[in-house]
Design an enzyme around this catalytic site. Structure first.
Site, PDB file in Angstrom:
ATOM      1  N   CYS A 101       0.928  -1.100   0.108  1.00 45.58           N
ATOM      2  CA  CYS A 101       0.005  -0.118  -0.158  1.00 45.58           C
ATOM      3  C   CYS A 101       0.862   1.094   0.064  1.00 45.58           C
ATOM      4  O   CYS A 101       1.635   1.115   0.745  1.00 45.58           O
ATOM      5  CB  CYS A 101      -0.842   0.034   1.263  1.00 45.58           C
ATOM      6  SG  CYS A 101      -1.566   1.708   1.724  1.00 45.58           S
ATOM      7  N   CYS A 105      -3.614   7.493  -0.912  1.00 44.05           N
ATOM      8  CA  CYS A 105      -4.872   7.555  -1.504  1.00 44.05           C
ATOM      9  C   CYS A 105      -6.134   8.153  -0.477  1.00 44.05           C
ATOM     10  O   CYS A 105      -7.288   8.775  -0.806  1.00 44.05           O
ATOM     11  CB  CYS A 105      -5.563   6.289  -1.959  1.00 44.05           C
ATOM     12  SG  CYS A 105      -4.276   5.259  -2.621  1.00 44.05           S
ATOM     13  N   THR A 192      -3.197   5.657   8.060  1.00 40.25           N
ATOM     14  CA  THR A 192      -2.245   5.212   6.934  1.00 40.25           C
ATOM     15  C   THR A 192      -1.043   6.031   6.376  1.00 40.25           C
ATOM     16  O   THR A 192      -1.460   7.172   6.146  1.00 40.25           O
ATOM     17  CB  THR A 192      -2.877   4.402   5.816  1.00 40.25           C
ATOM     18  OG1 THR A 192      -3.679   3.631   6.220  1.00 40.25           O
ATOM     19  CG2 THR A 192      -1.870   3.823   4.778  1.00 40.25           C
ATOM     20  N   GLU A 257       0.885   2.169   9.761  1.00 45.11           N
ATOM     21  CA  GLU A 257       0.000   2.749  10.390  1.00 45.11           C
ATOM     22  C   GLU A 257       0.320   3.383  11.692  1.00 45.11           C
ATOM     23  O   GLU A 257       1.020   3.031  12.351  1.00 45.11           O
ATOM     24  CB  GLU A 257      -1.305   2.063  10.455  1.00 45.11           C
ATOM     25  CG  GLU A 257      -2.408   1.830   9.400  1.00 45.11           C
ATOM     26  CD  GLU A 257      -1.743   1.022   8.205  1.00 45.11           C
ATOM     27  OE1 GLU A 257      -1.286  -0.004   8.319  1.00 45.11           O
ATOM     28  OE2 GLU A 257      -2.165   1.345   7.022  1.00 45.11           O
ATOM     29  N   HIS A 292     -12.988   5.725  -0.960  1.00 47.67           N
ATOM     30  CA  HIS A 292     -11.903   4.860  -0.658  1.00 47.67           C
ATOM     31  C   HIS A 292     -12.205   3.408  -1.023  1.00 47.67           C
ATOM     32  O   HIS A 292     -11.361   2.464  -1.423  1.00 47.67           O
ATOM     33  CB  HIS A 292     -11.501   4.896   0.801  1.00 47.67           C
ATOM     34  CG  HIS A 292      -9.979   4.848   1.056  1.00 47.67           C
ATOM     35  ND1 HIS A 292      -9.023   5.230   0.418  1.00 47.67           N
ATOM     36  CD2 HIS A 292      -9.206   3.831   1.645  1.00 47.67           C
ATOM     37  CE1 HIS A 292      -8.019   4.897   0.671  1.00 47.67           C
ATOM     38  NE2 HIS A 292      -8.254   3.755   1.471  1.00 47.67           N
ATOM     39  N   TYR A 296     -10.078   0.548  -3.630  1.00 38.05           N
ATOM     40  CA  TYR A 296      -9.529  -0.656  -3.374  1.00 38.05           C
ATOM     41  C   TYR A 296      -9.637  -1.770  -4.492  1.00 38.05           C
ATOM     42  O   TYR A 296      -8.701  -2.663  -4.368  1.00 38.05           O
ATOM     43  CB  TYR A 296     -10.293  -1.474  -2.211  1.00 38.05           C
ATOM     44  CG  TYR A 296      -9.807  -1.024  -0.861  1.00 38.05           C
ATOM     45  CD1 TYR A 296      -9.300   0.303  -0.576  1.00 38.05           C
ATOM     46  CD2 TYR A 296      -9.647  -1.918   0.074  1.00 38.05           C
ATOM     47  CE1 TYR A 296      -8.709   0.513   0.578  1.00 38.05           C
ATOM     48  CE2 TYR A 296      -9.148  -1.811   1.517  1.00 38.05           C
ATOM     49  CZ  TYR A 296      -8.778  -0.451   1.647  1.00 38.05           C
ATOM     50  OH  TYR A 296      -8.358  -0.127   2.888  1.00 38.05           O
ATOM     51  N   CYS A 299      -6.101  -1.053  -6.127  1.00 40.84           N
ATOM     52  CA  CYS A 299      -4.578  -1.387  -5.517  1.00 40.84           C
ATOM     53  C   CYS A 299      -4.701  -2.804  -5.110  1.00 40.84           C
ATOM     54  O   CYS A 299      -3.663  -3.590  -5.025  1.00 40.84           O
ATOM     55  CB  CYS A 299      -4.294  -0.569  -4.099  1.00 40.84           C
ATOM     56  SG  CYS A 299      -5.502  -1.000  -2.878  1.00 40.84           S
ATOM     57  N   GLU A 444      -5.896  -4.793   5.852  1.00 44.34           N
ATOM     58  CA  GLU A 444      -6.219  -3.711   5.317  1.00 44.34           C
ATOM     59  C   GLU A 444      -7.971  -4.040   4.496  1.00 44.34           C
ATOM     60  O   GLU A 444      -8.534  -3.369   4.439  1.00 44.34           O
ATOM     61  CB  GLU A 444      -5.336  -2.915   4.350  1.00 44.34           C
ATOM     62  CG  GLU A 444      -5.183  -1.377   4.531  1.00 44.34           C
ATOM     63  CD  GLU A 444      -3.867  -0.863   3.658  1.00 44.34           C
ATOM     64  OE1 GLU A 444      -3.786  -1.507   2.710  1.00 44.34           O
ATOM     65  OE2 GLU A 444      -3.173  -0.055   4.015  1.00 44.34           O
TER      66      GLU A 444
HETATM   67 FE1  SF4 Z   1      -3.396   1.848   0.647  1.00 44.92          FE
HETATM   68 FE2  SF4 Z   1      -5.343   0.946  -1.465  1.00 44.92          FE
HETATM   69 FE3  SF4 Z   1      -6.150   2.711   0.379  1.00 44.92          FE
HETATM   70 FE4  SF4 Z   1      -4.276   3.506  -1.326  1.00 44.92          FE
HETATM   71  S1  SF4 Z   1      -6.554   2.791  -1.563  1.00 44.92           S
HETATM   72  S2  SF4 Z   1      -4.381   3.997   0.837  1.00 44.92           S
HETATM   73  S3  SF4 Z   1      -3.103   1.718  -1.750  1.00 44.92           S
HETATM   74  S4  SF4 Z   1      -5.165   0.381   0.946  1.00 44.92           S
END
Ligand code: SF4
Length: 511
Positions: A101, A105, A192, A257, A292, A296, A299, A444
């Protein structure tokens, strides 16, 4: 400037004079060289490298009408459904470069959330938050700042509202308002990438009522501010990063984190975007979480690709890649990965426009995306471990391989198909171990952007059972008085759409 390089980012975060950052009980001053944090800084840095690299520059750059310059997409306000899809694609690509990660984001989604919320507030007659926010946005874009987003409060007793808690700081709150700014107390958990950031954008974590108005606050603050304390959390296998090796902690990119404590922190008024406006908190949470959840799909699909590739290579190293059960498992991994990605793209291309020039994801599809992500990574990892074999949990360390007395034996007993060495095997095993069982893919995926129960609540809120019942009644020849809408989906309006359609303060006064 609009676009910084990775090296410029590293230079900017090197020295922390005011904030206190702790790793395993000790204070860290230079986060860029600390062995525990360095892999996380390098993952964050990938977002600054992306606009300069051939294969990502198209996706990582966007044109900002606010400063009339090209900006890093992570600081961009979405202007179209294609922008939203570009986000998902960029996230998949960056997972390929980091295997982790990359942490930028949350700040990205916080910016877009505040853009919509302050715009809706302006439409209802409250214009100051939007003016402040747009000025802040221009600074972020011009300086290409590294943002962390901070939403999750520590929450104390979960059944009690913020104002009902015995610990008054169980949710971040405003303790004093002056003409120049506000004082903040409380803590945000699981934040994060916070030690890798230059600014923290703080949002409320839940819908509030009038009795909770001191907790209804959104603002931004430089990370290196007096009164901010960051306690970085531990992760599986994290001590391997500090061993100085180059195999056992592969991919040597990780997220971190932290628990962020605000100890009577002053926030200047120009950085305050929501102050006791509890009426907007439920929409704010809805907008942010959907943004958010959509991300996901990018990523985690990208991490799925890393795992599929590692699994396939390990199968080849031991000569089983053509076995039917291995082919079957690889195909299943591909299906699971592409399903998560497809949902993220659907959430983008079926975007919703709650205000002119505001583009929000499709909330139903964004929640479906995250719900798939809460389930599929565990299945993908299980299939990968199945193919890779027990060695994933029993392999010798790189230090054994590097010991002249042992190297020959390990070379002999770890080798399979000719052409691959024992070191190849160990490298791929470690990559698969650390990515498939790491925080970014396993923990996560379940809890980030809200636990699975939160998405199920959204499904039942958004899906109109009565509507589909009427559809069935009509087909069954039963009496039905419902007038069907043009919408193909039996979905209700979200809180955000309801707010967008509601009357402004001026319109209400005229009634
Ligand atoms: Fe991390 Fe994915 Fe969240 Fe971006 S979207 S901060 S890569 S968990």
């Amino acid at each position: 400037m609009g676009l910084r390089t990775g090296e410029q980012y590293l230079e900017a975060i090197k020295v922390r004079n005011k904030a206190e950052i702790y790793v395993m009980g000790k204070e860290v001053k230079d986060v860029t060289t600390h062995p525990f944090l360095k892999p996380s800084i390098m993952a964050f840095k990938a977002t600054f490298d992306a606009p300069w690299e051939e294969d990502t520059k198209e996706l990582a750059r966007a044109w900002s009408p606010f400063i009339n310059e090209e900006v890093n997409r992570f600081n961009h306000i979405h202007r179209s459904p294609d922008d939203l899809a570009a986000k998902v694609k960029l996230l998949r690509k960056l997972s390929h470069k980091t295997g982790a990660c990359f942490q930028r984001c949350v700040g990205f989604d916080a910016l877009n959330t505040l853009y919509i919320i302050t715009e809706l507030m302006a439409q209802k007659g409250k214009t100051e938050p939007k003016e402040r926010f747009v000025e802040y946005l221009k600074t972020v874009q011009k300086k290409d700042l590294a943002l962390a987003g901070a939403m999750t409060d520590v929450k104390g007793v979960r059944t009690l509202k913020p104002s009902q808690q015995k610990n008054k700081d169980a949710y971040v709150r405003v303790t004093e308002v002056t003409k120049d700014g506000i004082y903040i107390s409380g803590a945000k958990a699981n934040i994060t990438g916070v030690a890798a950031s230059e600014e923290i954008v703080v949002l409320p974590t839940r819908a509030m009522g009038p009795e909770d108005q001191d907790y209804a606050v959104a603002f931004s603050i430089p990370t290196d501010t007096e009164g901010i304390k960051i306690i970085v959390g531990r992760q599986l296998n994290d001590a391997r990063r500090m061993e100085g090796g180059d195999i056992d902690a592969l991919p040597y990119f990780y997220n971190h984190e932290g628990l962020v404590i605000f100890d009577n922190v002053f926030v200047p008024m120009e950085r305050v975007f929501l102050l006791r406006d509890w009426q907007y908190t439920s929409q704010l949470v809805e907008i942010f979480s959907a943004y958010h959840r959509q991300g996901y799909g990018g990523c985690k699909a990208g991490l799925g690709d890393v795992i599929i590739g590692a699994t396939y290579n390990l199968a080849k190293q031991i000569g089983v890649e053509k076995a039917s059960h291995v082919q079957e498992k690889l195909t299943e991994e591909i299906f699971l990965t592409e399903t998560m990605y497809a949902a993220g793209i659907a959430a983008s291309l079926n975007a919703v426009q709650p205000c002119p020039n505001c583009w929000w994801v499709n909330p139903m599809h964004a929640n479906v995306t995250k719900h798939l992500v809460a389930r599929f990574p565990a299945q993908i990892s299980q299939l990968a471990i199945d193919i890779a074999g027990g060695i994933i949990g029993t392999a010798p360390s790189e230090w054994d391989l590097k010991n002249p007395k042992l190297r020959e034996y390990i070379a002999k007993y770890l080798q399979g198909v000719e052409g691959y060495t024992a070191e190849d095997r160990l490298r791929m095993v470690r990559l698969l171990e650390n990515v498939s069982m790491g925080v970014a893919f396993m923990i996560e995926s379940v809890h980030g952007a809200g636990s699975p129960a939160a998405q199920r609540i959204m499904f039942s809120r958004l899906y109109d059972l009565n509507y589909s019942e009427e559809v069935a009644k009509k087909l069954a020849g039963m009496k039905s008085n419902v007038k069907f809408t043009e919408k193909a989906e039996p979905w209700r309006d979200t809180e955000t759409e309801k707010l967008a359609k509601s009357k402004s303060i001026e319109e209400k006064k005229q009634q």
